[in-house]
Design a protein around this motif. Structure first.
Motif, PDB file in Angstrom:
ATOM      1  N   PRO A   2      40.314  42.275  46.745  1.00  0.00           N
ATOM      2  CA  PRO A   2      39.994  41.106  45.927  1.00  0.00           C
ATOM      3  C   PRO A   2      38.833  40.317  46.525  1.00  0.00           C
ATOM      4  O   PRO A   2      38.677  40.241  47.748  1.00  0.00           O
ATOM      5  CB  PRO A   2      41.266  40.273  45.958  1.00  0.00           C
ATOM      6  CG  PRO A   2      42.327  41.148  46.513  1.00  0.00           C
ATOM      7  CD  PRO A   2      41.657  42.231  47.284  1.00  0.00           C
ATOM      8  N   VAL A   3      38.041  39.719  45.680  1.00  0.00           N
ATOM      9  CA  VAL A   3      36.900  38.921  46.122  1.00  0.00           C
ATOM     10  C   VAL A   3      37.371  37.764  47.000  1.00  0.00           C
ATOM     11  O   VAL A   3      36.699  37.401  47.970  1.00  0.00           O
ATOM     12  CB  VAL A   3      36.108  38.402  44.900  1.00  0.00           C
ATOM     13  CG1 VAL A   3      35.029  37.430  45.311  1.00  0.00           C
ATOM     14  CG2 VAL A   3      35.518  39.568  44.126  1.00  0.00           C
ATOM     15  N   SER A   4      38.530  37.216  46.687  1.00  0.00           N
ATOM     16  CA  SER A   4      39.036  36.083  47.463  1.00  0.00           C
ATOM     17  C   SER A   4      39.214  36.447  48.942  1.00  0.00           C
ATOM     18  O   SER A   4      39.003  35.603  49.820  1.00  0.00           O
ATOM     19  CB  SER A   4      40.353  35.579  46.876  1.00  0.00           C
ATOM     20  OG  SER A   4      41.339  36.582  46.932  1.00  0.00           O
ATOM     21  N   TRP A   5      39.584  37.691  49.241  1.00  0.00           N
ATOM     22  CA  TRP A   5      39.751  38.104  50.634  1.00  0.00           C
ATOM     23  C   TRP A   5      38.413  38.086  51.368  1.00  0.00           C
ATOM     24  O   TRP A   5      38.336  37.747  52.536  1.00  0.00           O
ATOM     25  CB  TRP A   5      40.391  39.479  50.715  1.00  0.00           C
ATOM     26  CG  TRP A   5      41.826  39.514  50.299  1.00  0.00           C
ATOM     27  CD1 TRP A   5      42.494  38.622  49.508  1.00  0.00           C
ATOM     28  CD2 TRP A   5      42.777  40.492  50.658  1.00  0.00           C
ATOM     29  NE1 TRP A   5      43.786  39.009  49.334  1.00  0.00           N
ATOM     30  CE2 TRP A   5      43.996  40.158  50.036  1.00  0.00           C
ATOM     31  CE3 TRP A   5      42.724  41.640  51.426  1.00  0.00           C
ATOM     32  CZ2 TRP A   5      45.144  40.915  50.172  1.00  0.00           C
ATOM     33  CZ3 TRP A   5      43.870  42.403  51.559  1.00  0.00           C
ATOM     34  CH2 TRP A   5      45.068  42.032  50.934  1.00  0.00           C
ATOM     35  N   TRP A   6      37.341  38.490  50.682  1.00  0.00           N
ATOM     36  CA  TRP A   6      36.014  38.474  51.282  1.00  0.00           C
ATOM     37  C   TRP A   6      35.556  37.029  51.503  1.00  0.00           C
ATOM     38  O   TRP A   6      34.939  36.721  52.529  1.00  0.00           O
ATOM     39  CB  TRP A   6      35.022  39.241  50.416  1.00  0.00           C
ATOM     40  CG  TRP A   6      35.312  40.702  50.364  1.00  0.00           C
ATOM     41  CD1 TRP A   6      35.892  41.381  49.341  1.00  0.00           C
ATOM     42  CD2 TRP A   6      35.076  41.662  51.399  1.00  0.00           C
ATOM     43  NE1 TRP A   6      36.028  42.717  49.674  1.00  0.00           N
ATOM     44  CE2 TRP A   6      35.530  42.924  50.917  1.00  0.00           C
ATOM     45  CE3 TRP A   6      34.526  41.595  52.679  1.00  0.00           C
ATOM     46  CZ2 TRP A   6      35.453  44.084  51.676  1.00  0.00           C
ATOM     47  CZ3 TRP A   6      34.438  42.768  53.430  1.00  0.00           C
ATOM     48  CH2 TRP A   6      34.896  43.984  52.923  1.00  0.00           C
ATOM     49  N   ILE A   7      35.858  36.145  50.563  1.00  0.00           N
ATOM     50  CA  ILE A   7      35.480  34.735  50.700  1.00  0.00           C
ATOM     51  C   ILE A   7      36.223  34.101  51.871  1.00  0.00           C
ATOM     52  O   ILE A   7      35.634  33.381  52.688  1.00  0.00           O
ATOM     53  CB  ILE A   7      35.745  33.976  49.387  1.00  0.00           C
ATOM     54  CG1 ILE A   7      34.799  34.490  48.293  1.00  0.00           C
ATOM     55  CG2 ILE A   7      35.594  32.465  49.572  1.00  0.00           C
ATOM     56  CD1 ILE A   7      35.119  33.990  46.904  1.00  0.00           C
ATOM     57  N   ILE A   8      37.503  34.360  51.986  1.00  0.00           N
ATOM     58  CA  ILE A   8      38.297  33.832  53.099  1.00  0.00           C
ATOM     59  C   ILE A   8      37.770  34.373  54.428  1.00  0.00           C
ATOM     60  O   ILE A   8      37.671  33.631  55.420  1.00  0.00           O
ATOM     61  CB  ILE A   8      39.789  34.170  52.911  1.00  0.00           C
ATOM     62  CG1 ILE A   8      40.350  33.387  51.724  1.00  0.00           C
ATOM     63  CG2 ILE A   8      40.583  33.908  54.179  1.00  0.00           C
ATOM     64  CD1 ILE A   8      41.716  33.854  51.260  1.00  0.00           C
ATOM     65  N   SER A   9      37.405  35.646  54.458  1.00  0.00           N
ATOM     66  CA  SER A   9      36.865  36.242  55.685  1.00  0.00           C
ATOM     67  C   SER A   9      35.539  35.595  56.070  1.00  0.00           C
ATOM     68  O   SER A   9      35.296  35.308  57.250  1.00  0.00           O
ATOM     69  CB  SER A   9      36.681  37.747  55.510  1.00  0.00           C
ATOM     70  OG  SER A   9      37.929  38.354  55.293  1.00  0.00           O
ATOM     71  N   ALA A  10      34.672  35.360  55.077  1.00  0.00           N
ATOM     72  CA  ALA A  10      33.392  34.701  55.354  1.00  0.00           C
ATOM     73  C   ALA A  10      33.614  33.289  55.879  1.00  0.00           C
ATOM     74  O   ALA A  10      32.944  32.851  56.823  1.00  0.00           O
ATOM     75  CB  ALA A  10      32.534  34.674  54.088  1.00  0.00           C
ATOM     76  N   ALA A  11      34.578  32.573  55.300  1.00  0.00           N
ATOM     77  CA  ALA A  11      34.896  31.224  55.767  1.00  0.00           C
ATOM     78  C   ALA A  11      35.419  31.258  57.204  1.00  0.00           C
ATOM     79  O   ALA A  11      35.090  30.370  58.015  1.00  0.00           O
ATOM     80  CB  ALA A  11      35.917  30.572  54.836  1.00  0.00           C
ATOM     81  N   ALA A  12      36.192  32.267  57.541  1.00  0.00           N
ATOM     82  CA  ALA A  12      36.704  32.399  58.914  1.00  0.00           C
ATOM     83  C   ALA A  12      35.562  32.629  59.901  1.00  0.00           C
ATOM     84  O   ALA A  12      35.550  32.044  60.995  1.00  0.00           O
ATOM     85  CB  ALA A  12      37.713  33.547  58.989  1.00  0.00           C
ATOM     86  N   VAL A  13      34.592  33.449  59.521  1.00  0.00           N
ATOM     87  CA  VAL A  13      33.447  33.708  60.402  1.00  0.00           C
ATOM     88  C   VAL A  13      32.646  32.430  60.614  1.00  0.00           C
ATOM     89  O   VAL A  13      32.288  32.078  61.755  1.00  0.00           O
ATOM     90  CB  VAL A  13      32.549  34.826  59.819  1.00  0.00           C
ATOM     91  CG1 VAL A  13      31.238  34.918  60.574  1.00  0.00           C
ATOM     92  CG2 VAL A  13      33.280  36.147  59.845  1.00  0.00           C
TER      93      VAL A  13
END
Length: 142
Positions: A2-13
């Motif tokens: 899901p796109v949301s997982w990529w967004i959450i990962s980017a926010a974590a970085v």
């Protein structure tokens, strides 16, 4: 994935970069961000890499492969039926391909008497399409 997982990962970085770069320095923040990106990419790509493929001879689900001659009926599952297929209604000997982001599933009966696995349950976003692709496979070959 899901796109949301990529967004959450980017926010974590970004968050880890900011937490590290402000007190320690820009170079340390970049190193932490680079390592975090590498780890998250490996995790997300590995988790989302399981594919379900149907061809004229085989069904492939993740690393498992079975000849279509050994497949029985395919049943598309959605909603509560899909959740129960992976939970309370699941046979411990069944092969499961779980994906938490996929809301549907397909249960495929296994007709091979030498195989202890009674059925496969495969998580998919399109259970009707997968069940349709598997339809007609139970014809006995001579």
């Amino acid at each position: 994935m899901p796109v949301s997982w990529w967004i959450i990962s980017a926010a974590a970085v970004v968050t880890l970069f900011a937490i590290t770069a402000v007190p320690v320095g820009l170079l340390a923040g970049l190193i932490v961000a680079a390592v975090t990106v590498a780890v998250l990419l490996a995790i997300l790509l590995r988790y989302g890499a399981a594919r379900v493929e149907v061809d004229t001879e085989h069904l492939r689900a993740g690393r498992a492969v079975i000849e279509r001659a050994h497949l029985g009926a395919a049943e598309a599952l959605t909603g509560e039926a899909a959740r129960n297929a992976f939970g309370r209604d699941c046979d411990p000997k069944a092969y499961l391909l779980l994906r938490s982001y996929a809301s549907g599933a397909v249960r495929v009966a296994i007709n091979d008497p030498s195989d202890p696995t009674p059925y496969w349950v495969l998580a998919t976003r399109h259970p009707e399409r997968l069940a349709a692709a598997l339809s007609g496979h139970s014809v006995t070959r001579s």
